[in-house]
Write a protein that holds these residues in place. Structure first.
Motif, PDB file in Angstrom:
ATOM      1  N   VAL A   1      -5.160 -33.634 -48.729  1.00  0.00           N
ATOM      2  CA  VAL A   1      -5.835 -34.741 -48.050  1.00  0.00           C
ATOM      3  C   VAL A   1      -7.046 -35.259 -48.825  1.00  0.00           C
ATOM      4  N   LYS A   2      -7.564 -34.458 -49.765  1.00  0.00           N
ATOM      5  CA  LYS A   2      -8.633 -34.834 -50.697  1.00  0.00           C
ATOM      6  C   LYS A   2     -10.029 -34.907 -50.083  1.00  0.00           C
ATOM      7  N   LYS A   3     -10.141 -35.144 -48.798  1.00  0.00           N
ATOM      8  CA  LYS A   3     -11.453 -35.312 -48.174  1.00  0.00           C
ATOM      9  C   LYS A   3     -11.805 -34.084 -47.333  1.00  0.00           C
ATOM     10  N   ARG A   4     -13.046 -33.618 -47.486  1.00  0.00           N
ATOM     11  CA  ARG A   4     -13.467 -32.400 -46.807  1.00  0.00           C
ATOM     12  C   ARG A   4     -13.383 -32.521 -45.284  1.00  0.00           C
ATOM     13  N   GLU A   5     -13.874 -33.642 -44.728  1.00  0.00           N
ATOM     14  CA  GLU A   5     -13.855 -33.803 -43.276  1.00  0.00           C
ATOM     15  C   GLU A   5     -12.429 -33.794 -42.748  1.00  0.00           C
ATOM     16  N   GLU A   6     -11.542 -34.467 -43.461  1.00  0.00           N
ATOM     17  CA  GLU A   6     -10.130 -34.487 -43.068  1.00  0.00           C
ATOM     18  C   GLU A   6      -9.562 -33.075 -43.124  1.00  0.00           C
TER      19      GLU A   6
ATOM     20  N   GLU B   1     -13.272 -25.355 -51.993  1.00  0.00           N
ATOM     21  CA  GLU B   1     -14.441 -26.221 -52.043  1.00  0.00           C
ATOM     22  C   GLU B   1     -15.537 -25.621 -51.194  1.00  0.00           C
TER      23      GLU B   1
ATOM     24  N   LYS C   1      -2.515 -41.639 -41.686  1.00  0.00           N
ATOM     25  CA  LYS C   1      -3.715 -42.384 -42.030  1.00  0.00           C
ATOM     26  C   LYS C   1      -3.432 -43.546 -42.989  1.00  0.00           C
TER      27      LYS C   1
ATOM     28  N   ILE D   1      -7.095 -29.254 -48.587  1.00  0.00           N
ATOM     29  CA  ILE D   1      -7.955 -30.224 -49.264  1.00  0.00           C
ATOM     30  C   ILE D   1      -7.309 -30.724 -50.555  1.00  0.00           C
TER      31      ILE D   1
ATOM     32  N   TYR E   1      -1.682 -43.413 -45.870  1.00  0.00           N
ATOM     33  CA  TYR E   1      -1.580 -43.073 -47.278  1.00  0.00           C
ATOM     34  C   TYR E   1      -0.185 -43.338 -47.846  1.00  0.00           C
TER      35      TYR E   1
END
Length: 206
Positions: free
Chosen positions: A55-60, A125, A105, A52, A107
């Motif tokens: 990728v910064k996003k929880r779902e990812e 998180e 994705k 995390i 980025y």
């Protein structure tokens, strides 16, 4: 890989070359499904925090975490205990998977945009993490951050950029507008200093 030496050294702090983990890998290589579940229970929180951070996003991050363990299952035969410990092998595979995801994705086109490189090296998180696991993880993150603070800023900067953005040394050279040789020198010198600081910590605690 720029951070392989660092990750391998960090691994000695809480994992090392554990015989139990090597045995788990041997069982996975023998297609023991219970073994991959045990490995997941051992590593999922640690890897989720690292993923995390990238990728910064929880779902990812959750999706990438599942992909990591599928890769561990499929690539278990590539692990050789005489070439490194289980921790280093898994963390390297996990980081590569996370970097591949953000590049896939789109980025990559954003890499030259300004993003903070002063965030914690790892993060946890959510509220479902075991307190002991969180403590161990936080201790490791704090140790690495302190080690980075002890080396010259120019050296720590190229290491952080490599980690957070997944840039190659050539890309870092372009991004910072400095010669490739300078990037390589700063990286090498920084990694040597980090490794020494971490090994001193390990020997002191041991």
């Amino acid at each position: 890989m720029i951070l392989f030496t660092l990750l391998a050294t960090i691994g000695k702090i809480t994992h090392g070359n554990s015989d139990d983990e090597i045995e788990l890998m041997k069982r996975i290589q023998a297609r023991d499904e219970e073994a991959i579940e045990e490995l997941y229970n051992l590593y999922n929180k640690l890897l989720f925090g690292m993923v995390i951070s990238i990728v910064k996003k929880r779902e990812e991050a959750e999706d990438v975490l599942q992909e990591i363990f599928v890769k561990i299952w499929n690539k278990a035969d590539q692990f050789k205990p005489d070439r490194g410990n289980v921790y280093s092998w898994i963390v390297t595979l996990a980081r590569n998977t996370a970097i591949d995801r953000i590049r896939s994705k789109g980025y990559k086109t954003q890499q030259k945009q300004s993003v903070s490189i002063h965030q914690p090296l790892f993060s946890l998180e959510g509220d479902k993490h075991d307190p002991m696991e969180t403590t161990i993880f936080s201790d490791r993150a704090e140790l690495v951050q302190k080690a980075l603070d002890k080396i010259p800023e120019k050296q720590s900067k190229v290491i952080k950029i490599a980690y957070y953005r997944g840039m190659t040394q050539r890309e870092i050279s372009d991004h910072l507008d400095i010669p490739l040789g300078t990037v390589k020198t700063r990286t090498r010198q920084g990694m040597i200093k980090l490794k020494r600081i971490l090994e001193e910590h390990i020997s002191t605690d041991g």
